[in-house]
Design a protein around this motif. Structure first.
Motif, mmCIF file in Angstrom:
data_model
loop_
_atom_site.group_PDB
_atom_site.id
_atom_site.type_symbol
_atom_site.label_atom_id
_atom_site.label_comp_id
_atom_site.label_asym_id
_atom_site.label_seq_id
_atom_site.Cartn_x
_atom_site.Cartn_y
_atom_site.Cartn_z
ATOM 1 N N THR A 167 0.822 -1.220 -0.092
ATOM 2 C CA THR A 167 -0.101 0.190 0.064
ATOM 3 C C THR A 167 0.846 1.281 0.019
ATOM 4 O OG1 THR A 167 -1.867 -1.107 1.064
ATOM 5 C CG2 THR A 167 -1.851 1.028 1.131
ATOM 6 N N PRO A 168 1.111 1.661 -1.259
ATOM 7 C CA PRO A 168 1.998 2.928 -1.203
ATOM 8 C C PRO A 168 1.449 4.248 -0.724
ATOM 9 C CG PRO A 168 1.634 2.176 -3.413
ATOM 10 C CD PRO A 168 0.943 1.365 -2.500
ATOM 11 N N ILE A 169 0.071 4.420 -0.877
ATOM 12 C CA ILE A 169 -0.585 5.377 -0.377
ATOM 13 C C ILE A 169 -1.809 5.154 0.672
ATOM 14 C CG2 ILE A 169 -1.809 7.721 -1.353
ATOM 15 C CD1 ILE A 169 -0.472 7.219 -3.991
ATOM 16 N N ALA A 170 -1.798 5.826 1.520
ATOM 17 C CA ALA A 170 -3.094 5.825 2.566
ATOM 18 C C ALA A 170 -3.336 6.907 3.086
ATOM 19 C CB ALA A 170 -2.595 4.741 3.464
ATOM 20 N N GLU A 171 -4.487 7.443 3.121
ATOM 21 C CA GLU A 171 -5.209 8.617 3.623
ATOM 22 C C GLU A 171 -6.118 8.255 4.409
ATOM 23 O OE1 GLU A 171 -6.107 11.153 0.185
ATOM 24 O OE2 GLU A 171 -4.236 11.315 -0.266
ATOM 25 N N ASN A 172 -6.421 9.025 5.777
ATOM 26 C CA ASN A 172 -7.406 8.402 6.756
ATOM 27 C C ASN A 172 -7.893 9.938 7.325
ATOM 28 O OD1 ASN A 172 -9.102 6.988 7.981
ATOM 29 N ND2 ASN A 172 -7.585 6.176 9.558
ATOM 30 N N ASP A 173 -9.373 10.312 7.247
ATOM 31 C CA ASP A 173 -9.940 11.179 8.086
ATOM 32 C C ASP A 173 -10.919 10.771 9.061
ATOM 33 O OD1 ASP A 173 -10.986 13.525 9.109
ATOM 34 O OD2 ASP A 173 -12.021 14.132 7.230
ATOM 35 N N LEU A 174 -10.292 10.092 10.089
ATOM 36 C CA LEU A 174 -11.214 9.110 10.938
ATOM 37 C C LEU A 174 -12.068 10.031 11.723
ATOM 38 C CD1 LEU A 174 -11.292 6.293 11.859
ATOM 39 C CD2 LEU A 174 -9.518 6.978 13.859
ATOM 40 N N ARG A 175 -13.346 10.254 11.303
ATOM 41 C CA ARG A 175 -14.323 10.816 12.083
ATOM 42 C C ARG A 175 -15.670 10.466 11.211
ATOM 43 N NH1 ARG A 175 -16.006 15.070 8.820
ATOM 44 N NH2 ARG A 175 -14.576 15.716 7.294
ATOM 45 N N PRO A 176 -16.956 10.626 11.508
ATOM 46 C CA PRO A 176 -17.992 10.426 11.088
ATOM 47 C C PRO A 176 -18.099 11.379 9.744
ATOM 48 C CG PRO A 176 -18.569 10.140 13.233
ATOM 49 C CD PRO A 176 -17.299 10.664 13.177
ATOM 50 N N GLY A 177 -18.288 10.818 8.423
ATOM 51 C CA GLY A 177 -18.371 11.532 7.388
ATOM 52 C C GLY A 177 -17.146 11.825 6.779
ATOM 53 N N GLY A 178 -16.047 11.394 7.517
ATOM 54 C CA GLY A 178 -14.590 11.640 7.013
ATOM 55 C C GLY A 178 -14.267 10.393 5.997
ATOM 56 N N LYS A 179 -13.143 10.727 5.065
ATOM 57 C CA LYS A 179 -13.151 9.738 3.834
ATOM 58 C C LYS A 179 -11.547 9.073 4.228
ATOM 59 C CE LYS A 179 -16.021 11.806 0.706
ATOM 60 N NZ LYS A 179 -17.070 11.276 0.639
ATOM 61 N N PHE A 180 -11.592 7.853 3.536
ATOM 62 C CA PHE A 180 -10.185 7.018 3.728
ATOM 63 C C PHE A 180 -10.047 6.712 2.419
ATOM 64 C CE2 PHE A 180 -13.387 4.003 4.594
ATOM 65 C CZ PHE A 180 -12.905 2.913 3.899
ATOM 66 N N SER A 181 -8.685 6.374 2.035
ATOM 67 C CA SER A 181 -8.292 5.751 0.726
ATOM 68 C C SER A 181 -6.902 5.136 1.013
ATOM 69 C CB SER A 181 -8.320 6.827 -0.317
ATOM 70 O OG SER A 181 -7.996 6.126 -1.319
ATOM 71 N N SER A 182 -6.929 3.968 0.469
ATOM 72 C CA SER A 182 -5.624 3.175 0.419
ATOM 73 C C SER A 182 -5.481 2.758 -1.138
ATOM 74 C CB SER A 182 -5.549 1.801 1.322
ATOM 75 O OG SER A 182 -5.853 2.463 2.810
ATOM 76 N N ARG A 183 -4.273 2.919 -1.452
ATOM 77 C CA ARG A 183 -4.104 2.656 -2.964
ATOM 78 C C ARG A 183 -3.243 1.076 -2.607
ATOM 79 N NH1 ARG A 183 -5.429 1.802 -8.143
ATOM 80 N NH2 ARG A 183 -3.695 1.314 -9.234
ATOM 81 N N MET A 184 -3.664 -0.020 -3.156
ATOM 82 C CA MET A 184 -3.287 -1.466 -3.054
ATOM 83 C C MET A 184 -2.728 -1.778 -4.417
ATOM 84 S SD MET A 184 -6.202 -2.656 -0.460
ATOM 85 C CE MET A 184 -5.184 -4.049 0.252
#
Length: 144
Positions: free
Chosen positions: A44-61
């Motif tokens: 997973t070279p890229i991971a983003e995480n906005d850990l809250r209700p309504g927040g978005k996350f993304s991982s590039r696998m």
């Protein structure tokens, strides 16, 4: 497929570590990049995480040889620190993750709506392999 006929798959593992360490490793993008793979030939070279209700996350696998890759992303529906994460994937499937403290550490249970492309057993094996990789990462890590 409607929610009521959706197959739900469950995987689980107990991680021998304190809940604060388990939670941090599960939710911190720099940690996610280190454990989020089902096998050694993926990463997973890229991971983003906005850990809250309504927040978005993304991982590039991606396969390490560059032959295949995909984005795994969604939006958080509910977050209770050290206890629960519920989210909706980009394709509208639901995922529920519980973190339960016990005498052996923290039991993580993931239940997720199956997708319609791959066989159920393949999906279960893939998610279990990633969870097992997380367990191995946390239990062998010296950075906590």
């Amino acid at each position: 497929m409607t929610t009521q006929d959706q197959t739900v798959i469950t995987v689980a593992a107990t991680v021998n570590a304190p809940i604060d360490i388990v939670w941090k490793a599960w939710t911190n993008p720099s940690d996610i990049k280190k454990w989020n793979a089902a096998s050694d030939d993926w990463h997973t070279p890229i991971a983003e995480n906005d850990l809250r209700p309504g927040g978005k996350f993304s991982s590039r696998m991606e396969a390490k040889d560059g032959s295949f890759g995909f984005d795994f992303d969604g939006t958080y529906d509910e977050v209770i620190t050290n206890e629960l994460i519920n989210y909706t994937l980009g394709d509208q499937r639901k995922v529920k993750i519980t973190f339960e403290k016990n005498t052996d550490g923290v039991k993580i249970t993931e239940s997720f709506d199956a997708e319609n492309t791959n066989p159920i057993e393949m999906q279960k094996a893939g998610w279990q392999a990633i969870l097992d990789n997380f367990k191995k990462y946390v239990e062998s890590s010296r950075s906590f």
